[in-house]
Design an enzyme around this catalytic site. Structure first.
Site, PDB file in Angstrom:
ATOM      1  N   SER A   1      -2.314   7.916 -34.271  1.00 58.31           N
ATOM      2  CA  SER A   1      -2.281   7.655 -32.831  1.00 58.31           C
ATOM      3  C   SER A   1      -3.670   7.783 -32.234  1.00 58.31           C
ATOM      4  O   SER A   1      -3.902   7.328 -31.111  1.00 58.31           O
ATOM      5  CB  SER A   1      -1.393   8.676 -32.122  1.00 58.31           C
ATOM      6  OG  SER A   1      -0.136   8.734 -32.703  1.00 58.31           O
TER       7      SER A   1
ATOM      8  N   HIS B   1      -0.215   0.826 -35.551  1.00 56.00           N
ATOM      9  CA  HIS B   1       0.339   1.889 -34.707  1.00 56.00           C
ATOM     10  C   HIS B   1       1.716   1.499 -34.175  1.00 56.00           C
ATOM     11  O   HIS B   1       1.822   0.696 -33.258  1.00 56.00           O
ATOM     12  CB  HIS B   1      -0.645   2.186 -33.561  1.00 56.00           C
ATOM     13  CG  HIS B   1      -0.277   3.378 -32.746  1.00 56.00           C
ATOM     14  ND1 HIS B   1      -0.462   3.449 -31.394  1.00 56.00           N
ATOM     15  CD2 HIS B   1       0.272   4.561 -33.098  1.00 56.00           C
ATOM     16  CE1 HIS B   1      -0.038   4.620 -30.958  1.00 56.00           C
ATOM     17  NE2 HIS B   1       0.410   5.303 -31.967  1.00 56.00           N
TER      18      HIS B   1
ATOM     19  N   ASN C   1       7.593   5.148 -31.116  1.00 55.11           N
ATOM     20  CA  ASN C   1       8.833   5.885 -31.346  1.00 55.11           C
ATOM     21  C   ASN C   1       9.821   5.644 -30.196  1.00 55.11           C
ATOM     22  O   ASN C   1       9.417   5.788 -29.044  1.00 55.11           O
ATOM     23  CB  ASN C   1       8.467   7.379 -31.427  1.00 55.11           C
ATOM     24  CG  ASN C   1       9.613   8.240 -31.907  1.00 55.11           C
ATOM     25  OD1 ASN C   1      10.577   7.757 -32.481  1.00 55.11           O
ATOM     26  ND2 ASN C   1       9.505   9.526 -31.655  1.00 55.11           N
TER      27      ASN C   1
ATOM     28  N   GLU D   1       0.447  -1.842 -32.427  1.00 51.09           N
ATOM     29  CA  GLU D   1      -0.976  -2.075 -32.164  1.00 51.09           C
ATOM     30  C   GLU D   1      -1.659  -2.228 -33.524  1.00 51.09           C
ATOM     31  O   GLU D   1      -1.571  -1.335 -34.364  1.00 51.09           O
ATOM     32  CB  GLU D   1      -1.567  -0.903 -31.374  1.00 51.09           C
ATOM     33  CG  GLU D   1      -1.053  -0.833 -29.937  1.00 51.09           C
ATOM     34  CD  GLU D   1      -1.587   0.359 -29.138  1.00 51.09           C
ATOM     35  OE1 GLU D   1      -1.829   0.213 -27.943  1.00 51.09           O
ATOM     36  OE2 GLU D   1      -1.744   1.454 -29.725  1.00 51.09           O
TER      37      GLU D   1
ATOM     38  N   ASN E   1      -1.690   4.270 -25.031  1.00 44.45           N
ATOM     39  CA  ASN E   1      -1.937   5.652 -24.606  1.00 44.45           C
ATOM     40  C   ASN E   1      -3.080   5.733 -23.593  1.00 44.45           C
ATOM     41  O   ASN E   1      -3.048   6.536 -22.670  1.00 44.45           O
ATOM     42  CB  ASN E   1      -2.222   6.550 -25.810  1.00 44.45           C
ATOM     43  CG  ASN E   1      -0.947   6.835 -26.599  1.00 44.45           C
ATOM     44  OD1 ASN E   1       0.146   6.759 -26.057  1.00 44.45           O
ATOM     45  ND2 ASN E   1      -1.085   7.142 -27.879  1.00 44.45           N
TER      46      ASN E   1
HETATM   47  N1  NAD Z   1       5.891  11.040 -33.406  1.00 43.64           N
HETATM   48  C1  NAD Z   1       5.507   9.999 -32.691  1.00 43.64           C
HETATM   49  O1  NAD Z   1       6.098   9.689 -31.643  1.00 43.64           O
HETATM   50  C2  NAD Z   1       4.361   9.132 -33.155  1.00 43.64           C
HETATM   51  C3  NAD Z   1       4.190   7.861 -32.593  1.00 43.64           C
HETATM   52  C4  NAD Z   1       3.170   7.039 -33.079  1.00 43.64           C
HETATM   53  C5  NAD Z   1       2.342   7.502 -34.083  1.00 43.64           C
HETATM   54  N2  NAD Z   1       2.517   8.756 -34.601  1.00 43.64           N
HETATM   55  C6  NAD Z   1       1.623   9.169 -35.706  1.00 43.64           C
HETATM   56  O2  NAD Z   1       2.349   9.076 -36.919  1.00 43.64           O
HETATM   57  C7  NAD Z   1       1.889  10.064 -37.844  1.00 43.64           C
HETATM   58  C8  NAD Z   1       3.061  10.909 -38.306  1.00 43.64           C
HETATM   59  O3  NAD Z   1       3.634  11.541 -37.180  1.00 43.64           O
HETATM   60  P1  NAD Z   1       5.105  12.150 -37.230  1.00 43.64           P
HETATM   61  O4  NAD Z   1       5.467  12.501 -35.834  1.00 43.64           O
HETATM   62  O5  NAD Z   1       5.994  11.259 -38.016  1.00 43.64           O
HETATM   63  O6  NAD Z   1       4.832  13.495 -38.073  1.00 43.64           O
HETATM   64  P2  NAD Z   1       5.874  14.467 -38.768  1.00 43.64           P
HETATM   65  O7  NAD Z   1       5.294  15.821 -38.683  1.00 43.64           O
HETATM   66  O8  NAD Z   1       7.251  14.227 -38.262  1.00 43.64           O
HETATM   67  O9  NAD Z   1       5.854  13.987 -40.299  1.00 43.64           O
HETATM   68  C9  NAD Z   1       4.740  14.098 -41.133  1.00 43.64           C
HETATM   69  C10 NAD Z   1       5.239  14.134 -42.568  1.00 43.64           C
HETATM   70  O10 NAD Z   1       4.124  13.992 -43.450  1.00 43.64           O
HETATM   71  C11 NAD Z   1       4.340  14.807 -44.578  1.00 43.64           C
HETATM   72  N3  NAD Z   1       3.050  15.031 -45.233  1.00 43.64           N
HETATM   73  C12 NAD Z   1       2.029  15.826 -44.833  1.00 43.64           C
HETATM   74  N4  NAD Z   1       0.995  15.720 -45.696  1.00 43.64           N
HETATM   75  C13 NAD Z   1       1.376  14.828 -46.637  1.00 43.64           C
HETATM   76  C14 NAD Z   1       0.740  14.273 -47.804  1.00 43.64           C
HETATM   77  N5  NAD Z   1      -0.499  14.619 -48.136  1.00 43.64           N
HETATM   78  N6  NAD Z   1       1.430  13.376 -48.532  1.00 43.64           N
HETATM   79  C15 NAD Z   1       2.697  13.000 -48.225  1.00 43.64           C
HETATM   80  N7  NAD Z   1       3.338  13.500 -47.140  1.00 43.64           N
HETATM   81  C16 NAD Z   1       2.681  14.391 -46.354  1.00 43.64           C
HETATM   82  C17 NAD Z   1       4.998  16.048 -44.007  1.00 43.64           C
HETATM   83  O11 NAD Z   1       5.675  16.786 -45.015  1.00 43.64           O
HETATM   84  C18 NAD Z   1       5.925  15.450 -42.958  1.00 43.64           C
HETATM   85  O12 NAD Z   1       7.207  15.174 -43.493  1.00 43.64           O
HETATM   86  C19 NAD Z   1       0.784  10.824 -37.124  1.00 43.64           C
HETATM   87  O13 NAD Z   1      -0.444  10.270 -37.452  1.00 43.64           O
HETATM   88  C20 NAD Z   1       1.111  10.588 -35.655  1.00 43.64           C
HETATM   89  O14 NAD Z   1      -0.025  10.687 -34.836  1.00 43.64           O
HETATM   90  C21 NAD Z   1       3.511   9.573 -34.174  1.00 43.64           C
END
Ligand code: NAD
Length: 403
Positions: free
Chosen positions: A119, A140, A143, A152, A190
């Protein structure tokens, strides 16, 4: 490139949903995580999304189970030698992401495109640990992925045009609306949304109106939900993080409203913690008034006025600054806000809306707000330039768009 096999790294909130979206397009996908429990939960999320589609009669049972079976779980990179496309969605930490990119670079064949769902972090910095920076790109998603059309697409410094067009085509195959965005803090959505949400928070702490009044007003404008409901849904802690990144990049015009930081300090993170701007346990909220009182005492700013324009003008102005900087085209900036935030479609997006109000009116309103509330409303230079040249929007048949 015809993507025949894909991988998703990180089976959390986003990873699981991205894997589901890929499988729905008929592409086999491996969902990898280092935590066994998260792999299980990720596959469960995929199954639930399909189940709900079947329940809503949007899909046949047989089709759903066939698609569900396209997603398999993994705890290592075995099988990644066959991937055409891998999307990384691990924690938002540069070190973790770089580790993943360097591992992927070692196991994936030269053709594989490596995308990140970050993000806020630098795509070019992730690309720099690989030997294929031409094939590293930002993708990007929003959710919830099954409901949000926008993706994006963000090229890094070295990303090749071929990689961009492959990722645009792949996003379209997933039924998404890809928009090409220049790499930079907050990308488009954002960056334009946060000043709008932050202004609502400032209006709140200054006693301009109640959260409910402002939420209702923005819904009446056509937003799918009000700014405070949205803040509580995103998570105030996440909003604070994004704000700090934007402040770090753009300075005082992105200063965060004190009430957001105070809510985080009070552990009121939003819906997920049961309390944010609103309380979700049905109890009367007496603490918020105390927090607001304390801020008013500290800042001495109280009694400003609320109008929907106060929030919208900042979104329009930031869109104009993005246009000036070449972050995206006017059409794409608008499309991003319509598909990524639910900005009312009939108003076309912030720049079309500005054309409807009249760019001369937008300029003079920004100047008035700037004098009253501060330089965060300082008009984008492009506005003065356009107004000076008679580009007034709809009424002069040319503005950000021609009519
Ligand atoms: N949550 C949102 O609304 C949202 C929206 C857009 C983008 N993002 C981006 O998406 C990405 C993930 O966010 P999220 O909310 O899904 O996070 P999350 O915490 O729900 O999930 C992250 C997952 O990655 C796993 N993980 C960590 N290190 C790892 C590795 N080395 N290899 C394999 N798996 C690994 C963790 O065990 C976890 O299950 C981030 O970069 C975030 O900025 C999130």
């Amino acid at each position: 490139m015809n993507v025949k096999k894909a991988g998703v790294i990180g089976a959390g909130t986003m990873g699981a949903q991205i894997a589901q979206a890929i499988s729905q397009a008929g592409v086999p996908v491996v969902l990898m995580d280092i935590q066994e429990e998260n792999v299980r939960l990720g596959l469960e999320t995929v199954r639930k999304i399909y189940q709900s589609r079947v329940q809503k009669r949007k899909m046949k049972e047989a089709d759903a189970s066939q698609k569900t079976a396209l997603v398999t779980g993994a705890m290592d990179y075995e099988g990644f030698g066959e991937m055409d496309m891998v999307i990384e969605a691990v924690f938002e930490e540069m070190d973790e992401k770089r580790k993943v990119f360097s591992a992927l670079d070692a196991v994936c064949p030269p053709r594989t495109i490596l995308a990140t769902n970050t993000s806020s972090l630098s795509i070019s910095a992730m690309a720099s640990v690989t030997r294929r920076s031409k094939q590293v790109i930002g993708m990007h998603f929003f959710n919830p992925v099954y409901a949000m059309k926008l993706v994006e697409v963000i090229p890094g410094l070295d990303t090749s045009p071929q990689t961009v067009s492959d990722v645009v085509a792949f996003s379209e195959r997933l039924g998404k609306t890809p928009i090409r965005v220049q790499e930079g803090p907050g990308f488009v959505v954002n960056r334009l949304l946060m000043p709008y949400l932050n202004e609502a928070a400032l209006a709140l702490q200054e006693g301009a109106a109640s959260p409910k009044e402002m939420d209702e007003a923005m819904k009446a404008f056509g937003m799918p939900m009000g700014p405070f409901t949205l803040l509580d849904m995103i998570g105030i802690d996440i909003a604070e993080k994004v704000s700090l990144i934007l402040y770090d990049a753009f300075g005082p015009r992105m200063s965060i409203a004190a009430v957001l930081s105070e809510l985080v300090r009070a552990k009121r993170f939003g819906k997920k913690s049961g309390e944010g701007v609103y309380r979700y346990d049905g109890e009367k909220d007496e603490r918020l008034a105390g927090i607001l009182q304390k801020i008013r005492k500290e800042t001495g700013i109280v009694g400003t006025q609320f109008a929907p324009e106060r929030l919208l003008l900042l979104m329009i102005n930031e869109a104009a600054i993005c246009l000036q900087e070449g972050v995206a085209t006017a059409g794409d900036l608008d499309l991003a806000m319509v598909t990524g935030t639910g900005f009312p479609q009939e108003k076309g997006g912030p720049l079309h809306y500005a054309d409807q109000i009249g760019l001369d009116v937008v300029l003079s309103e920004l100047q008035r707000y700037s004098a009253e509330l501060g330089p965060r409303f300082w008009p984008a230079p492009i506005l003065k330039r356009m107004v000076g040249a008679g580009y007034l929007g709809l009424k002069s048949k040319r503005g950000f768009f021609s009519y």
